[in-house]
Design a protein around this motif. Structure first.
Motif, PDB file in Angstrom:
ATOM      1  N   ARG A  66     -10.215 -33.123 -28.454  1.00 25.71           N
ATOM      2  CA  ARG A  66      -9.122 -33.907 -28.627  1.00 25.71           C
ATOM      3  C   ARG A  66      -7.968 -33.071 -29.391  1.00 25.71           C
ATOM      4  NH1 ARG A  66     -10.332 -37.501 -32.449  1.00 25.71           N
ATOM      5  NH2 ARG A  66     -12.318 -36.549 -32.820  1.00 25.71           N
ATOM      6  N   GLN A  69      -3.292 -32.526 -25.573  1.00 23.84           N
ATOM      7  CA  GLN A  69      -3.042 -33.995 -24.759  1.00 23.84           C
ATOM      8  C   GLN A  69      -1.917 -33.315 -24.012  1.00 23.84           C
ATOM      9  OE1 GLN A  69      -1.983 -37.202 -27.070  1.00 23.84           O
ATOM     10  NE2 GLN A  69      -4.184 -37.711 -27.437  1.00 23.84           N
TER      11      GLN A  69
ATOM     12  N   TRP B 120      -1.108 -51.083 -39.181  1.00 24.47           N
ATOM     13  CA  TRP B 120      -0.146 -50.974 -38.020  1.00 24.47           C
ATOM     14  C   TRP B 120      -0.419 -51.234 -36.816  1.00 24.47           C
ATOM     15  CZ3 TRP B 120      -1.651 -48.129 -42.344  1.00 24.47           C
ATOM     16  CH2 TRP B 120      -0.840 -47.754 -43.319  1.00 24.47           C
ATOM     17  N   ILE B 129       5.418 -47.740 -33.535  1.00 24.23           N
ATOM     18  CA  ILE B 129       4.493 -48.024 -34.508  1.00 24.23           C
ATOM     19  C   ILE B 129       5.197 -48.989 -35.743  1.00 24.23           C
ATOM     20  CG2 ILE B 129       3.197 -47.120 -36.439  1.00 24.23           C
ATOM     21  CD1 ILE B 129       3.260 -44.395 -35.212  1.00 24.23           C
ATOM     22  N   THR B 258     -18.955 -38.124 -35.292  1.00 22.37           N
ATOM     23  CA  THR B 258     -18.419 -37.575 -33.994  1.00 22.37           C
ATOM     24  C   THR B 258     -17.177 -36.567 -34.331  1.00 22.37           C
ATOM     25  OG1 THR B 258     -16.737 -39.195 -33.874  1.00 22.37           O
ATOM     26  CG2 THR B 258     -18.637 -39.817 -32.665  1.00 22.37           C
ATOM     27  N   GLY B 259     -16.973 -36.286 -35.664  1.00 23.93           N
ATOM     28  CA  GLY B 259     -16.126 -35.529 -35.935  1.00 23.93           C
ATOM     29  C   GLY B 259     -14.707 -36.097 -36.373  1.00 23.93           C
ATOM     30  N   LEU B 260     -14.591 -37.436 -36.145  1.00 26.23           N
ATOM     31  CA  LEU B 260     -13.390 -38.091 -36.596  1.00 26.23           C
ATOM     32  C   LEU B 260     -13.084 -37.672 -38.263  1.00 26.23           C
ATOM     33  CD1 LEU B 260     -13.943 -41.404 -35.080  1.00 26.23           C
ATOM     34  CD2 LEU B 260     -12.236 -39.902 -34.567  1.00 26.23           C
ATOM     35  N   ARG B 263      -7.609 -37.478 -40.677  1.00 29.23           N
ATOM     36  CA  ARG B 263      -6.291 -37.204 -39.763  1.00 29.23           C
ATOM     37  C   ARG B 263      -6.227 -37.893 -38.529  1.00 29.23           C
ATOM     38  NH1 ARG B 263      -2.589 -35.042 -40.390  1.00 29.23           N
ATOM     39  NH2 ARG B 263      -2.414 -33.863 -38.455  1.00 29.23           N
ATOM     40  N   ASP B 264      -7.421 -38.643 -38.108  1.00 28.63           N
ATOM     41  CA  ASP B 264      -7.371 -39.619 -36.958  1.00 28.63           C
ATOM     42  C   ASP B 264      -7.130 -40.980 -37.368  1.00 28.63           C
ATOM     43  OD1 ASP B 264      -8.268 -37.622 -35.047  1.00 28.63           O
ATOM     44  OD2 ASP B 264     -10.021 -37.356 -36.247  1.00 28.63           O
ATOM     45  N   ILE B 266      -4.296 -41.629 -39.892  1.00 29.40           N
ATOM     46  CA  ILE B 266      -3.033 -41.737 -40.424  1.00 29.40           C
ATOM     47  C   ILE B 266      -2.213 -42.315 -39.409  1.00 29.40           C
ATOM     48  CG2 ILE B 266      -3.471 -39.604 -41.940  1.00 29.40           C
ATOM     49  CD1 ILE B 266      -1.625 -38.089 -39.915  1.00 29.40           C
ATOM     50  N   LYS B 267      -1.074 -42.945 -40.019  1.00 26.11           N
ATOM     51  CA  LYS B 267      -0.108 -43.679 -39.386  1.00 26.11           C
ATOM     52  C   LYS B 267       0.205 -43.153 -37.963  1.00 26.11           C
ATOM     53  CE  LYS B 267       4.482 -45.551 -39.879  1.00 26.11           C
ATOM     54  NZ  LYS B 267       5.552 -45.587 -41.004  1.00 26.11           N
ATOM     55  N   SER B 268       0.600 -41.638 -38.239  1.00 21.06           N
ATOM     56  CA  SER B 268       1.411 -40.846 -37.009  1.00 21.06           C
ATOM     57  C   SER B 268       0.276 -40.703 -35.869  1.00 21.06           C
ATOM     58  CB  SER B 268       2.046 -39.787 -37.485  1.00 21.06           C
ATOM     59  OG  SER B 268       0.854 -38.831 -38.147  1.00 21.06           O
ATOM     60  N   ASN B 271       0.441 -42.164 -32.405  1.00 20.64           N
ATOM     61  CA  ASN B 271       1.372 -41.880 -31.360  1.00 20.64           C
ATOM     62  C   ASN B 271       0.290 -41.078 -30.458  1.00 20.64           C
ATOM     63  OD1 ASN B 271       4.031 -42.695 -31.506  1.00 20.64           O
ATOM     64  ND2 ASN B 271       4.102 -41.191 -33.292  1.00 20.64           N
ATOM     65  N   ARG B 272      -0.688 -40.691 -30.582  1.00 23.09           N
ATOM     66  CA  ARG B 272      -1.621 -39.775 -29.901  1.00 23.09           C
ATOM     67  C   ARG B 272      -2.764 -40.724 -29.048  1.00 23.09           C
ATOM     68  NH1 ARG B 272      -2.076 -36.443 -34.587  1.00 23.09           N
ATOM     69  NH2 ARG B 272      -4.155 -36.824 -34.833  1.00 23.09           N
ATOM     70  N   ILE B 273      -2.653 -41.919 -29.282  1.00 24.83           N
ATOM     71  CA  ILE B 273      -3.482 -42.859 -28.498  1.00 24.83           C
ATOM     72  C   ILE B 273      -3.517 -42.972 -27.104  1.00 24.83           C
ATOM     73  CG2 ILE B 273      -4.348 -45.594 -28.264  1.00 24.83           C
ATOM     74  CD1 ILE B 273      -4.836 -44.572 -31.043  1.00 24.83           C
ATOM     75  N   ARG B 274      -4.495 -42.926 -26.435  1.00 25.61           N
ATOM     76  CA  ARG B 274      -4.663 -43.076 -25.026  1.00 25.61           C
ATOM     77  C   ARG B 274      -5.196 -44.112 -24.519  1.00 25.61           C
ATOM     78  NH1 ARG B 274      -7.746 -39.657 -22.545  1.00 25.61           N
ATOM     79  NH2 ARG B 274      -6.844 -39.503 -20.550  1.00 25.61           N
TER      80      ARG B 274
END
Lengths: 397, 274
Positions: A66, A69, B120, B129, B258-260, B263-264, B266-268, B271-274
């Motif tokens: 991840r 992208q 959010w 957002i 899973t390594g989250l 940083r996964d 935070i609000k910004s 923008n990286r959601i798929r």
């Protein structure tokens, strides 16, 4: 030669293995018909029905860890009445890399800044795709290099841009246009400028408890053109200037209240001016013992430049009042109704949108907009014959 | 002068029967006091029995059923970042995959204990957002029979507790505990939870509305163990007794650690959601 070949093979290998990570193709197809009951203000404008079709495929990819992208989004519309509305645009085509606090994005992207509902004042990076809708909620893709750093006290984002995108305008026969139609093909840049002029923007955002705070500085070509008539007053010609702009956007969220403010100061288009939009959104949850939520919105819009002059803005001293009714049913039925009232001359517009899901792959939307203006000097006078009712069907895959 | 041991003195001057009565009395006192304490202890043991997972990701299929039995399904993914400190809420990210028109829509929540959560919403069409109000606790979550609070208010300290009784439920020995929301805007006066005594998991919850009448019943089943002691129900069935509607949540593909990281969430990151 061998080296180049090796690199090529390696890259292909890398790409093909990483492509396995996860890629996704999806998209949207839509059919839309609008009916304008009034005769057009200018006999060259079409009368009656306008039908169009749009498509928006999107491909995205993410690697296993991840950290990378990529995304490509294409948009296109075919319209039977307005040739300028028949257009395609590459909304996104970027690659992004994320490493701890750092993010790099290279390519074409859309970026949204701001909090207000009636007008997206501080949303600066992307050009408005004006032919899409007059609500200024469609934007053209902007080429950029975007470097972001997430610190303990907020996020810093630096945008380096080139490849300016000119605003789209309805054709002579189209609706929602200025009395003298704009000719975007004759658009020109102020002296010393061209489309490739480098642009810079810096954005800072942070969250402090109930406050969401954003600030920006932008130095580049103003997205909003100055429109001036040509020699025989047959067309308005857009001119793009170099501007410097600073802006602030705030939202305070407490209980069912959202308080919002966007302001900016811009230099470079005539005299330096100030503009703002601010107000609130208050939601009444589960009204009358139902599952319905009723949101009430009020925003005040101000722009120093006033409503008339070369850079016309209709939002010089206006009030926006709206409600949003969400039925919270399985089909997400929602109704939105809003009015703009010009506090200078009493002209106004009303917009109603009703939306509902038909099934897992389709939605239907009905929208209607009405304009009212008694004053020939009013900002809205240009649109006063453009009241319409429209229906659209959207399919998602 | 030699100092006298006060304990000795007391012991010597107090008759034994008095001490015996005192002990008995204090024992009763302890029992009376612990209906709340015992309730809390049972809830805490249940809550803590599945902590230490660090982070998780899971797929969720949500089956909405109306009174006539017609079904619609929506699918979503949930990522969770656990906060070890019970006075700080977990962080979660819900991403919708279907229905397709809301594909990519995401909800980020930073749960707090008694203060309203920070939330959010990510709207992919505009890449916008939007900070939203979390005051809407009792409203339906995406048209389902689950209220927002049924998802977001799972923190131990969002409730106060009272032990009711021991019972059997489907052949299991259970503790029955009442819990009362301590946060604002809850749609419930109380909930009654059935917690089994073997693996300390919640098996059933009854929700009582503001008029204190039974509104909904939740049945949790198909518990599976991940790693040392992480238990997760794979199936949650919520029935609304007022409307006859029901919603099933079917969890699958649970993954832990899973390594989250922060940083996964935070609000910004929206923008990286798929």
């Amino acid at each position: 030669m061998l080296k180049t070949y090796r690199i090529l093979v390696l890259t292909t290998l890398l790409l093909s293995t990483s492509l396995k990570a996860e890629s996704d193709l999806k998209g949207e197809l839509g059919f839309e018909t609008r009916w304008f009951p009034d005769d057009p203000a200018d006999s060259r404008q079409f009368d009656g029905f306008q039908t169009s079709f749009h498509f928006e495929p999107e491909w995205s990819w993410e690697n296993q860890s991840r950290s990378q992208q990529a995304k490509i989004t294409l948009f296109g519309r075919v319209d039977n009445r307005d040739d300028e509305r028949t257009h395609v645009d590459l909304r996104d085509m970027y690659w992004q890399w994320v490493n701890n606090q750092w993010e790099v994005l290279i390519g074409i992207n859309r970026v949204f800044w701001g909090v207000a509902e009636s007008r997206h004042l501080v949303n600066t990076i992307n050009q408005i795709d004006q032919v899409e809708s007059i609500d200024e909620e469609s934007f053209l893709g902007q080429p950029m290099v975007n470097l972001s750093y997430e610190s303990d006290f907020g996020r810093f984002s630096l945008y380096l841009m080139s490849g300016f995108r000119e605003r789209t305008f309805p054709d002579v026969e189209g609706r929602f246009r200025t009395p003298i139609p704009v000719d975007p093909d004759q658009a020109f840049y102020a002296s010393g400028l061209d489309q490739w002029h480098p642009e810079t923007a810096l954005r800072y955002t942070t969250v402090l408890g109930d406050w969401d705070i954003g600030a920006h500085i932008f130095h580049g070509i103003g997205r909003e053109p100055t429109l001036s008539p040509n020699q025989d007053f047959s067309r308005l010609i857009p001119q793009y200037e170099l501007i410097t702009q600073a802006g602030l956007d705030l939202q305070y969220t407490r209980e069912a209240w959202l308080w919002k403010l966007e302001t900016l100061v811009r230099k470079g288009q005539g005299k330096t001016f100030f503009a703002m939009v601010g107000g609130f959104e208050y939601t009444l949850y589960q009204i009358l013992n139902s599952n319905y939520d009723l949101g009430l919105l009020a925003e005040y819009l101000y722009d120093d430049r006033g409503g008339l002059g070369s850079t016309v803005t209709p939002f010089d001293n206006d009030l926006f009042l709206a409600f949003r009714l969400a039925l919270n049913d399985i089909n997400d039925t929602a109704l939105l109704a809003g009015v703009f009232v010009d506090l200078n001359d009493g002209s106004g517009s009303l917009r109603i949108e009703a939306e509902r899901r038909l099934n897992d792959f389709a939605t239907i939307e009905i929208e209607a907009q009405g304009f009212h203006s008694d004053n020939s000097n009013s900002d809205l006078n240009a649109f006063k014959e453009d009241s319409y009712i429209g229906i659209s069907l959207n399919f998602y895959y | 002068m030699k100092k006298q041991n006060p304990l000795q003195l007391t012991y010597n001057s107090t008759p034994l029967w008095f001490i015996a009565v005192l002990t008995l009395f204090s024992a009763t006192l302890t029992i009376a006091e612990t209906l709340e304490e015992k309730g809390y202890a049972i809830a805490a043991r249940s809550d803590r029995s599945d902590t230490g997972f660090g982070d998780s990701s899971v797929k969720l299929s949500m089956v909405l059923r109306n009174a006539a039995g017609q079904e619609t399904t929506r699918s979503l993914r949930i990522n969770t970042l656990e906060k070890a400190n019970e006075d700080v809420g977990d962080k979660s990210l819900v991403v919708f995959d279907s229905p397709r028109d809301i594909d990519g829509t995401a909800l980020l929540s930073h749960a707090q204990i008694l203060e309203p959560d920070n939330q959010w919403l990510y709207l992919p069409a505009l890449k916008r957002i939007k900070r939203i109000s979390s005051a809407n606790k009792s409203g339906p979550f995406v048209g389902s029979e689950f209220a927002f609070e049924d998802f977001t208010s799972l923190e131990l300290n969002k409730f106060s507790y009272k032990f009711l009784k021991e019972d059997t439920l489907d052949g299991l020995q259970v503790d029955v505990v009442e819990r009362y929301p301590r946060y604002k805007n809850s749609g419930y006066t109380k909930q009654i939870a059935w917690i089994d005594q073997e693996i300390h998991q919640i098996r059933k919850v009854e929700f009582y509305d503001r008029r204190d009448s039974l509104l909904k019943t939740l049945i949790l089943s198909d518990y599976q163990k991940y790693g040392e002691n992480i238990w997760r129900a794979q199936k949650l069935q919520m029935t609304n007794h007022l409307t006859g509607k029901s919603t099933d949540l079917l969890y699958s593909d649970y993954e832990f650690q899973t390594g989250l990281n922060e940083r996964d969430f935070i609000k910004s990151a929206l923008n990286r959601i798929r």
